[in-house]
Design an enzyme around this catalytic site. Structure first.
Site, PDB file in Angstrom:
ATOM      1  N   ASP A 121       0.853  -1.189   0.000  1.00 12.83           N
ATOM      2  CA  ASP A 121       0.000   0.000   0.000  1.00 12.83           C
ATOM      3  C   ASP A 121       0.891   1.242   0.000  1.00 12.83           C
ATOM      4  OD1 ASP A 121       0.952   0.139   2.570  1.00 12.83           O
ATOM      5  OD2 ASP A 121      -0.971  -0.184   3.543  1.00 12.83           O
ATOM      6  N   SER A 122       0.272   2.409  -0.107  1.00 14.53           N
ATOM      7  CA  SER A 122       1.060   3.632  -0.313  1.00 14.53           C
ATOM      8  C   SER A 122       1.586   4.248   0.966  1.00 14.53           C
ATOM      9  CB  SER A 122       0.200   4.672  -1.030  1.00 14.53           C
ATOM     10  OG  SER A 122      -0.819   5.151  -0.167  1.00 14.53           O
ATOM     11  N   PHE A 125      -2.931   5.411   4.284  1.00 13.49           N
ATOM     12  CA  PHE A 125      -3.902   5.058   5.322  1.00 13.49           C
ATOM     13  C   PHE A 125      -3.292   5.172   6.706  1.00 13.49           C
ATOM     14  CE2 PHE A 125      -5.931   1.941   8.148  1.00 13.49           C
ATOM     15  CZ  PHE A 125      -7.239   2.402   8.101  1.00 13.49           C
ATOM     16  N   ASP A 175      -2.655   8.437  -1.621  1.00 12.03           N
ATOM     17  CA  ASP A 175      -3.967   9.076  -1.598  1.00 12.03           C
ATOM     18  C   ASP A 175      -4.312   9.499  -0.181  1.00 12.03           C
ATOM     19  OD1 ASP A 175      -4.288   6.492  -0.521  1.00 12.03           O
ATOM     20  OD2 ASP A 175      -6.397   6.450  -1.080  1.00 12.03           O
ATOM     21  N   ASP A 295      -8.022  -7.438   0.784  1.00 16.08           N
ATOM     22  CA  ASP A 295      -7.039  -7.639   1.852  1.00 16.08           C
ATOM     23  C   ASP A 295      -7.624  -7.149   3.158  1.00 16.08           C
ATOM     24  OD1 ASP A 295      -5.335  -5.101   3.130  1.00 16.08           O
ATOM     25  OD2 ASP A 295      -6.479  -4.610   1.319  1.00 16.08           O
ATOM     26  N   CYS A 333     -13.846 -28.408   8.387  1.00 12.14           N
ATOM     27  CA  CYS A 333     -12.595 -27.863   7.859  1.00 12.14           C
ATOM     28  C   CYS A 333     -11.533 -28.954   7.798  1.00 12.14           C
ATOM     29  CB  CYS A 333     -12.117 -26.719   8.742  1.00 12.14           C
ATOM     30  SG  CYS A 333     -10.574 -25.944   8.185  1.00 12.14           S
ATOM     31  N   CYS A 335      -8.194 -28.215   7.325  1.00  9.35           N
ATOM     32  CA  CYS A 335      -6.871 -27.617   7.487  1.00  9.35           C
ATOM     33  C   CYS A 335      -6.027 -28.413   8.483  1.00  9.35           C
ATOM     34  CB  CYS A 335      -6.978 -26.157   7.920  1.00  9.35           C
ATOM     35  SG  CYS A 335      -7.325 -25.871   9.676  1.00  9.35           S
ATOM     36  N   CYS A 338      -7.310 -28.176  12.159  1.00  8.36           N
ATOM     37  CA  CYS A 338      -8.524 -28.920  12.482  1.00  8.36           C
ATOM     38  C   CYS A 338      -8.312 -30.427  12.382  1.00  8.36           C
ATOM     39  CB  CYS A 338      -9.660 -28.474  11.558  1.00  8.36           C
ATOM     40  SG  CYS A 338     -10.229 -26.785  11.906  1.00  8.36           S
ATOM     41  N   HIS A 364      -5.552 -21.315  10.869  1.00 10.21           N
ATOM     42  CA  HIS A 364      -6.929 -21.716  10.561  1.00 10.21           C
ATOM     43  C   HIS A 364      -7.710 -20.586   9.894  1.00 10.21           C
ATOM     44  CE1 HIS A 364     -10.988 -23.327  10.899  1.00 10.21           C
ATOM     45  NE2 HIS A 364     -11.314 -22.130  11.348  1.00 10.21           N
TER      46      HIS A 364
END
Length: 406
Positions: A121-122, A125, A175, A295, A333, A335, A338, A364
């Site tokens: 990002d720039s 923010f 920005d 994101d 799940c 993963c 799990c 997870h």
């Protein structure tokens, strides 16, 4: 002393000039978008984004690695669970360890041992969200370091120099991200300044063949300003576009309304990125409304507090109810977490402040969102994303009165 990377004179030199190189640079763009399929049921897009460090399918959720690391996760783990691109933060890396050090290391990819795509990002923010003192001028923003109070200065030119040095595949134009709500008069001034800053970013971008630069559409909840911002930025022919200024406190129906009229204003042959959004419902809604990239720090942040995303809704594993619960976090799940660990064990780790517990909850949550986006992509392929949304929302509990979200 104020930290100046470019002189103020250089920063304002191009305020009122059009960038004559935008069309030529786009022909040599480092980032390209390939449309694969449009869902007949919803209009959502399945696509592929090609970068200097590989390609990834969209819609895609990008894990956030603020300081060149996704907290507690290794690059190998991120690749294993399907992260085709991750995000790092310009502001934080500018301050620690410094973009010069990252550049000396060979750029972010070499520095953090990540051989797939990276977006930065720039820094804008963070300037507006972390600093107690800031002064916005045409040349840039004067503000204070969020940790030690030092005076700093960030401008479009500084942001470009830092991001060029960091070496991500995708960079963001500098920005202003105004708060919600803001008056129409303030937002109009902000949008116009952001458009002028976008031109300066294009002019200052030193590596267009190697790094794609995205413009950021602002305008808050004002339709006329979103239209103005999109018109200004698309005229500059960026290789991709972000939608900023959402998920900053507005109701979700307002966010979806803004998306519904903003995404059609953006080119269909370029990526669309919704910044700062990561709740499961918003990812699905965003995809239906034409967004390709998302994101958010949400999955990793709540994981550190023992809060999990599951197919049946939110689960706060540190609650006493799970002290003797020997089921996996999510029985639907597959993963690693799990398949191998129980709620009781993970609760014990979290309650004892054991780092391994946070690793498990983070793994997870990221797996859950990346798999969700994989399911969204498959539903687009099969022209059934609307049906998928209805079933997911029903099981997750979004349709219940007073449903708990994130």
């Amino acid at each position: 002393m104020i930290r100046l990377i470019f002189s103020i004179t250089a920063s304002v030199k191009y305020v009122n000039s059009r960038c004559p190189f935008s069309s030529r640079e786009n022909k040599l763009a480092a980032i390209t978008y390939e449309l694969i399929k449009t869902c007949k049921q919803t209009g959502a897009r399945l696509g592929m984004i090609h970068t200097p460090h590989g390609s990834f399918e969209t819609p895609m959720f990008m894990p956030v690695g603020t300081l060149a690391t996704v907290k507690t996760m290794s690059p190998e783990e991120l690749k294993a669970i399907g992260a085709g691109i991750i995000l790092s933060n310009t502001y934080h890396l500018w301050l620690r360890p410094g973009h010069e050090i990252v550049q000396e290391a060979g750029g972010l990819h070499a520095f953090m041992n990540w051989d797939q795509a990276i977006l930065t990002d720039s820094g804008g923010f963070q300037v507006f969200s972390l600093s107690d003192f800031r002064k916005i001028e045409e040349e840039g923003v004067y503000f204070r370091h969020h940790l030690n109070g030092d005076k700093l200065f960030l401008s479009p030119e500084v942001s470009m120099q830092v991001q060029n040095a960091l070496g991500p595949d995708i960079m963001m134009a500098f920005d202003e991200c105004p708060p919600y709500p803001a008056t129409h008069a303030y937002m109009k001034e902000s949008v116009e300044r952001t458009s002028r800053w976008a031109e300066r970013c294009l002019k200052a971008h030193a590596r267009p063949k190697e790094q794609g630069l995205f413009g950021i559409v602002q305008g808050g909840a004002y339709k006329d300003l979103r239209i103005q911002s999109a018109k200004d930025l698309t005229s500059l022919d960026f290789p991709g576009y972000a939608i900023g200024g959402l998920s900053v406190g507005e109701p979700k129906d307002v966010m979806n309304e803004v998306l519904a009229y903003t995404t059609p204003l953006l080119p269909t042959n370029k990526p669309r990125y919704l910044m700062g959004v990561g709740s499961p419902d918003s990812l699905i809604d965003g995809a239906i409304l034409g967004v390709d990239m998302f994101d958010c720090v949400l999955p990793t942040r709540i994981a550190r507090n023992g809060t999990l995303m599951t197919s049946n809704g939110r689960l706060v594993v540190k609650n006493a109810a799970y002290a003797r619960d020997f089921r996996p976090l999510d029985e639907n799940c597959d993963c690693y977490v799990c398949r191998n660990y129980t709620r009781a064990y993970i609760r014990h780790l979290i309650k004892c402040d054991e780092t391994f517990g946070i690793r498990l909850t983070t793994y997870h949550n990221l797996y859950f969102l990346l798999k969700l986006m994989k399911q969204v992509r498959q539903a687009i392929r099969e022209d059934r994303l609307g049906d998928f949304k209805a079933a997911f929302f029903e099981q997750y509990g979004f349709n219940k009165p007073n449903a708990k979200n994130f």
